[in-house]
Design a protein around this motif. Structure first.
Motif: not given
Length: 89
Positions: A15-16, A18-20, A22, A29, A43-44, A47-48
């Motif tokens: 997840r980390q 993915l966020k980086e 993004h 997104q 995808c959301s 991330e969440n």
């Protein structure tokens, strides 16, 4: 650490990453979801933290990362996966 704890930690690391990814300029997104082969809603949710990563989605994310990030993430995931379960006393 039991198997579900290891899986949760692995999902956190993914997840980390993915966020980086993004957060990079120009990565929407919609574009990210398309590259991962999933819907924008899925995808959301990744991330969440609402959903965990499938092996296929994790591999797709891994393929998007630059080599230094791949090596770092792989090292972290291997360290988590190789931890010996603690015995109950």
């Amino acid at each position: 650490m039991n198997q579900s704890q290891r899986k949760a930690q692995m999902n956190d690391r993914l997840r980390q990453a993915l966020k980086e990814y993004h957060a990079l300029p120009g990565v929407t997104q919609e574009k990210l979801a398309e590259k991962l082969g999933i819907s924008t809603k899925a995808c959301s949710s990744l991330e969440n933290g609402k959903n965990g990563f499938s092996a296929l989605t994790a591999f797709a994310l891994f393929s998007l990362l630059p080599m230094t990030k791949k090596l770092s993430l792989l090292t972290q995931l291997c360290a988590i996966a190789c931890r010996t379960p603690q015995k109950s006393t």
